[in-house]
Motif scaffolding. Structure first.
Motif, PDB file in Angstrom:
ATOM      1  N   LYS A 176     -97.013 -22.806 -18.477  1.00 48.85           N
ATOM      2  CA  LYS A 176     -97.966 -23.462 -19.562  1.00 48.85           C
ATOM      3  C   LYS A 176     -97.189 -25.012 -19.427  1.00 48.85           C
ATOM      4  N   LYS A 177     -98.211 -25.870 -19.427  1.00 47.93           N
ATOM      5  CA  LYS A 177     -97.785 -27.246 -19.297  1.00 47.93           C
ATOM      6  C   LYS A 177     -97.437 -27.958 -20.726  1.00 47.93           C
ATOM      7  N   GLY A 178     -98.519 -27.445 -21.595  1.00 46.73           N
ATOM      8  CA  GLY A 178     -98.179 -28.005 -22.826  1.00 46.73           C
ATOM      9  C   GLY A 178     -98.428 -26.925 -23.733  1.00 46.73           C
ATOM     10  N   GLN A 179     -97.533 -26.937 -24.817  1.00 49.09           N
ATOM     11  CA  GLN A 179     -97.739 -25.688 -25.939  1.00 49.09           C
ATOM     12  C   GLN A 179     -98.111 -26.012 -27.353  1.00 49.09           C
ATOM     13  N   ILE A 201    -106.490 -27.958 -31.727  1.00 50.17           N
ATOM     14  CA  ILE A 201    -105.783 -27.282 -30.812  1.00 50.17           C
ATOM     15  C   ILE A 201    -106.303 -26.744 -29.560  1.00 50.17           C
ATOM     16  N   GLU A 202    -107.576 -26.545 -29.817  1.00 52.20           N
ATOM     17  CA  GLU A 202    -108.434 -25.930 -28.391  1.00 52.20           C
ATOM     18  C   GLU A 202    -108.720 -27.220 -27.625  1.00 52.20           C
ATOM     19  N   ASN A 203    -108.916 -28.212 -28.235  1.00 53.99           N
ATOM     20  CA  ASN A 203    -109.242 -29.466 -27.420  1.00 53.99           C
ATOM     21  C   ASN A 203    -108.071 -30.342 -27.081  1.00 53.99           C
ATOM     22  N   LYS A 204    -106.891 -29.934 -27.190  1.00 55.45           N
ATOM     23  CA  LYS A 204    -105.899 -30.795 -26.694  1.00 55.45           C
ATOM     24  C   LYS A 204    -105.608 -31.094 -25.230  1.00 55.45           C
ATOM     25  N   PRO A 205    -105.201 -32.096 -24.951  1.00 55.85           N
ATOM     26  CA  PRO A 205    -105.050 -32.218 -23.299  1.00 55.85           C
ATOM     27  C   PRO A 205    -104.265 -31.312 -23.011  1.00 55.85           C
ATOM     28  N   GLU A 206    -104.097 -30.901 -21.851  1.00 57.00           N
ATOM     29  CA  GLU A 206    -103.532 -29.836 -21.291  1.00 57.00           C
ATOM     30  C   GLU A 206    -102.082 -29.740 -21.366  1.00 57.00           C
ATOM     31  N   VAL A 265     -96.777 -29.701 -32.204  1.00 53.57           N
ATOM     32  CA  VAL A 265     -95.769 -28.908 -33.124  1.00 53.57           C
ATOM     33  C   VAL A 265     -96.453 -29.045 -34.542  1.00 53.57           C
ATOM     34  N   LEU A 266     -96.857 -28.011 -35.148  1.00 58.95           N
ATOM     35  CA  LEU A 266     -97.206 -28.069 -36.582  1.00 58.95           C
ATOM     36  C   LEU A 266     -96.235 -27.345 -37.554  1.00 58.95           C
ATOM     37  N   THR A 267     -95.848 -28.212 -38.515  1.00 56.17           N
ATOM     38  CA  THR A 267     -95.026 -27.631 -39.500  1.00 56.17           C
ATOM     39  C   THR A 267     -95.632 -27.635 -40.829  1.00 56.17           C
ATOM     40  N   GLY A 268     -95.174 -26.751 -41.714  1.00 52.58           N
ATOM     41  CA  GLY A 268     -95.556 -26.675 -43.042  1.00 52.58           C
ATOM     42  C   GLY A 268     -95.584 -25.226 -43.616  1.00 52.58           C
ATOM     43  N   ARG A 269     -95.377 -25.103 -44.707  1.00 53.93           N
ATOM     44  CA  ARG A 269     -95.565 -23.962 -45.533  1.00 53.93           C
ATOM     45  C   ARG A 269     -97.195 -23.359 -45.329  1.00 53.93           C
ATOM     46  N   ILE A 314    -102.312 -19.826 -36.732  1.00 54.24           N
ATOM     47  CA  ILE A 314    -101.099 -18.947 -36.008  1.00 54.24           C
ATOM     48  C   ILE A 314    -101.881 -18.118 -34.868  1.00 54.24           C
ATOM     49  N   GLN A 315    -103.034 -17.952 -34.851  1.00 57.11           N
ATOM     50  CA  GLN A 315    -103.533 -17.195 -33.905  1.00 57.11           C
ATOM     51  C   GLN A 315    -103.999 -17.930 -32.777  1.00 57.11           C
ATOM     52  N   ALA A 316    -104.060 -19.233 -32.938  1.00 54.09           N
ATOM     53  CA  ALA A 316    -104.351 -20.484 -31.877  1.00 54.09           C
ATOM     54  C   ALA A 316    -103.013 -20.785 -31.203  1.00 54.09           C
ATOM     55  N   ALA A 317    -101.826 -20.668 -31.767  1.00 54.69           N
ATOM     56  CA  ALA A 317    -100.757 -21.083 -31.350  1.00 54.69           C
ATOM     57  C   ALA A 317     -99.908 -20.294 -30.342  1.00 54.69           C
ATOM     58  N   ASP A 318     -99.115 -20.695 -29.685  1.00 59.20           N
ATOM     59  CA  ASP A 318     -98.228 -20.230 -28.561  1.00 59.20           C
ATOM     60  C   ASP A 318     -97.067 -19.509 -29.217  1.00 59.20           C
ATOM     61  N   THR A 319     -96.345 -20.333 -30.112  1.00 60.19           N
ATOM     62  CA  THR A 319     -95.098 -19.885 -30.564  1.00 60.19           C
ATOM     63  C   THR A 319     -94.858 -20.052 -32.116  1.00 60.19           C
TER      64      THR A 319
END
Ligand code: ATP
Ligand code: MG
Length: 178
Positions: A4-7, A129-134, A139-143, A150-155
């Motif tokens: 995957k190119k971008g995560q 997240i769904e519309n981000k360039p490929e 990186v999303l941080t925070g409590r 979480i569902q939409a993320a890779d890691t």
């Protein structure tokens, strides 16, 4: 294995290390000549070391959005219309930066908190997240990362607090906390 190119990575949980891990990734990517932008949605009362060093070395772009210091009264966040407007403006700016296609990595620091506080809708973040360039890594941080995020993320990494000096009355330390 597919490459995957971008995560999309999420650093969440109550333990220390969400922002610093994101900055470590930013540093790693910058070392490979990738273009990196860090957008901080919440800024503390102190000038942080990461802002200083990124400005001095000019290898990572870093910006603090909004008035930054979110106010608590009796442990409760004070949310007024102006704050919400400011959060939406910051999100629109992040989207604009994302769609420009200039950056390989964008860190949205403390964005999960913005959702948790009700300043940004979870579906706004999912849509982003769904519309981000490929090729872009986000990186999303925070409590309290929202389950939909979480569902939409890779890691997704949850920092678990085992103990923190803060609870022994040790205040924020330069170079460790900011
Ligand atoms: P860091 O920036 O050190 O990686 P973080 O991003 O995981 O921490 P935040 O939730 O953004 O932590 O908290 C912001 C501030 O609170 C930082 O100064 C951080 O060091 C401190 N902190 C983090 N975890 C805890 C904790 N469990 N108890 C008290 N303070 C904490
Ligand atoms: Mg943080």
């Amino acid at each position: 294995m597919k490459k995957k190119k971008g995560q999309v990575l999420v650093n969440t949980g109550n333990g220390k290390g969400k922002t610093t891990a994101a900055l470590g990734l930013a540093l790693r990517a910058a070392g490979h000549n990738m273009r990196v932008l860090v957008l901080q949605f919440i800024k503390g009362p102190w000038m942080s070391g990461e802002v200083k060093v990124c400005r001095d070395l000019a290898c990572i772009d870093i910006e603090q959005l909004g008035s930054g210091f979110i106010k608590f009264e009796q442990g409760k966040l004070v949310i007024d219309h102006a704050l919400k407007k400011e959060a939406q403006k910051a999100l629109a700016y992040a989207k604009e930066k994302m769609m420009e296609g200039v950056y390989d990595v964008i860190v949205l620091d403390e964005i999960n908190n913005m959702v948790d506080y009700g300043l940004i809708e979870a579906n706004q973040l999912v849509e982003m997240i769904e519309n981000k360039p490929e090729n872009l890594t986000l990186v999303l941080t925070g409590r309290n990362a929202d389950p939909r995020v979480i569902q939409a993320a890779d890691t997704v990494t949850e920092m678990k607090e085992v103990k923190h000096a803060f609870s022994r009355g040790i205040k924020a330390v330069k170079g460790i906390e900011y």
